[in-house]
Design a protein around this motif. Sequence first.
Motif, PDB file in Angstrom:
ATOM      1  N   PRO A   1    -111.095 -95.086 -22.172  1.00  0.00           N
ATOM      2  CA  PRO A   1    -112.505 -94.730 -22.368  1.00  0.00           C
ATOM      3  C   PRO A   1    -113.385 -95.966 -22.529  1.00  0.00           C
ATOM      4  O   PRO A   1    -113.007 -96.932 -23.179  1.00  0.00           O
ATOM      5  CB  PRO A   1    -112.476 -93.909 -23.654  1.00  0.00           C
ATOM      6  CG  PRO A   1    -111.288 -94.401 -24.390  1.00  0.00           C
ATOM      7  CD  PRO A   1    -110.285 -94.825 -23.354  1.00  0.00           C
TER       8      PRO A   1
ATOM      9  N   VAL B   1    -118.163 -91.715 -25.152  1.00  0.00           N
ATOM     10  CA  VAL B   1    -117.493 -92.174 -23.934  1.00  0.00           C
ATOM     11  C   VAL B   1    -118.433 -91.984 -22.750  1.00  0.00           C
ATOM     12  O   VAL B   1    -118.955 -90.896 -22.513  1.00  0.00           O
ATOM     13  CB  VAL B   1    -116.168 -91.412 -23.708  1.00  0.00           C
ATOM     14  CG1 VAL B   1    -115.568 -91.778 -22.370  1.00  0.00           C
ATOM     15  CG2 VAL B   1    -115.198 -91.712 -24.829  1.00  0.00           C
TER      16      VAL B   1
ATOM     17  N   TYR C   1    -114.343 -93.169 -17.824  1.00  0.00           N
ATOM     18  CA  TYR C   1    -112.947 -93.576 -17.970  1.00  0.00           C
ATOM     19  C   TYR C   1    -112.567 -94.458 -16.787  1.00  0.00           C
ATOM     20  O   TYR C   1    -112.959 -94.194 -15.650  1.00  0.00           O
ATOM     21  CB  TYR C   1    -112.024 -92.348 -18.000  1.00  0.00           C
ATOM     22  CG  TYR C   1    -112.176 -91.504 -19.235  1.00  0.00           C
ATOM     23  CD1 TYR C   1    -111.455 -91.786 -20.378  1.00  0.00           C
ATOM     24  CD2 TYR C   1    -113.043 -90.421 -19.261  1.00  0.00           C
ATOM     25  CE1 TYR C   1    -111.590 -91.016 -21.519  1.00  0.00           C
ATOM     26  CE2 TYR C   1    -113.186 -89.646 -20.393  1.00  0.00           C
ATOM     27  CZ  TYR C   1    -112.454 -89.949 -21.517  1.00  0.00           C
ATOM     28  OH  TYR C   1    -112.589 -89.186 -22.650  1.00  0.00           O
TER      29      TYR C   1
END
Length: 150
Positions: A31, A146, A149
């Motif tokens: 993340p 976040v 990714y």
Amino acid sequence: VVAARRSLHTTALAAKSQSGRYKISPKGDRPLTYEMANPPHQIAHRKAWNSWNTSSLEGELRPSQTMLEDDFVRRFMAGTWHGMVLSEVIIKRQHNHVRIAAIILRSMPARKMYFLIGYCEELLSYWLQCPVTLELQTTDDRKDVVFKYI
């Protein structure tokens, strides 16, 4: 008689910039926050500086002391709010006032959180010899900060 030879060993030039970039994980499950997702050359375009002060201008006093104080504040915040700071600690200096902003995890009762806010403000005000204000935002889940990714 064998003459001693000296030779120069060279390698190919690595002309790529790698600092401030994160390595892609094999599974793509690392993340990154918004601050981490933007590369360093995007500062002032898509993201801002983490320290706002005027000590790096020409003729200003104490630029090295300001940098050390900022590093101390970041370490103090990470130690006081252990495991709860989810974003970068942003330090803004305006005249004689220091404002510290961060996103923290809401994992303790409000009474303890208010105590830690007062604790941080009092100690940092004493050490930095100027008023300090903490501007904290809380979130319930780590996944809320976040951005993507890799």
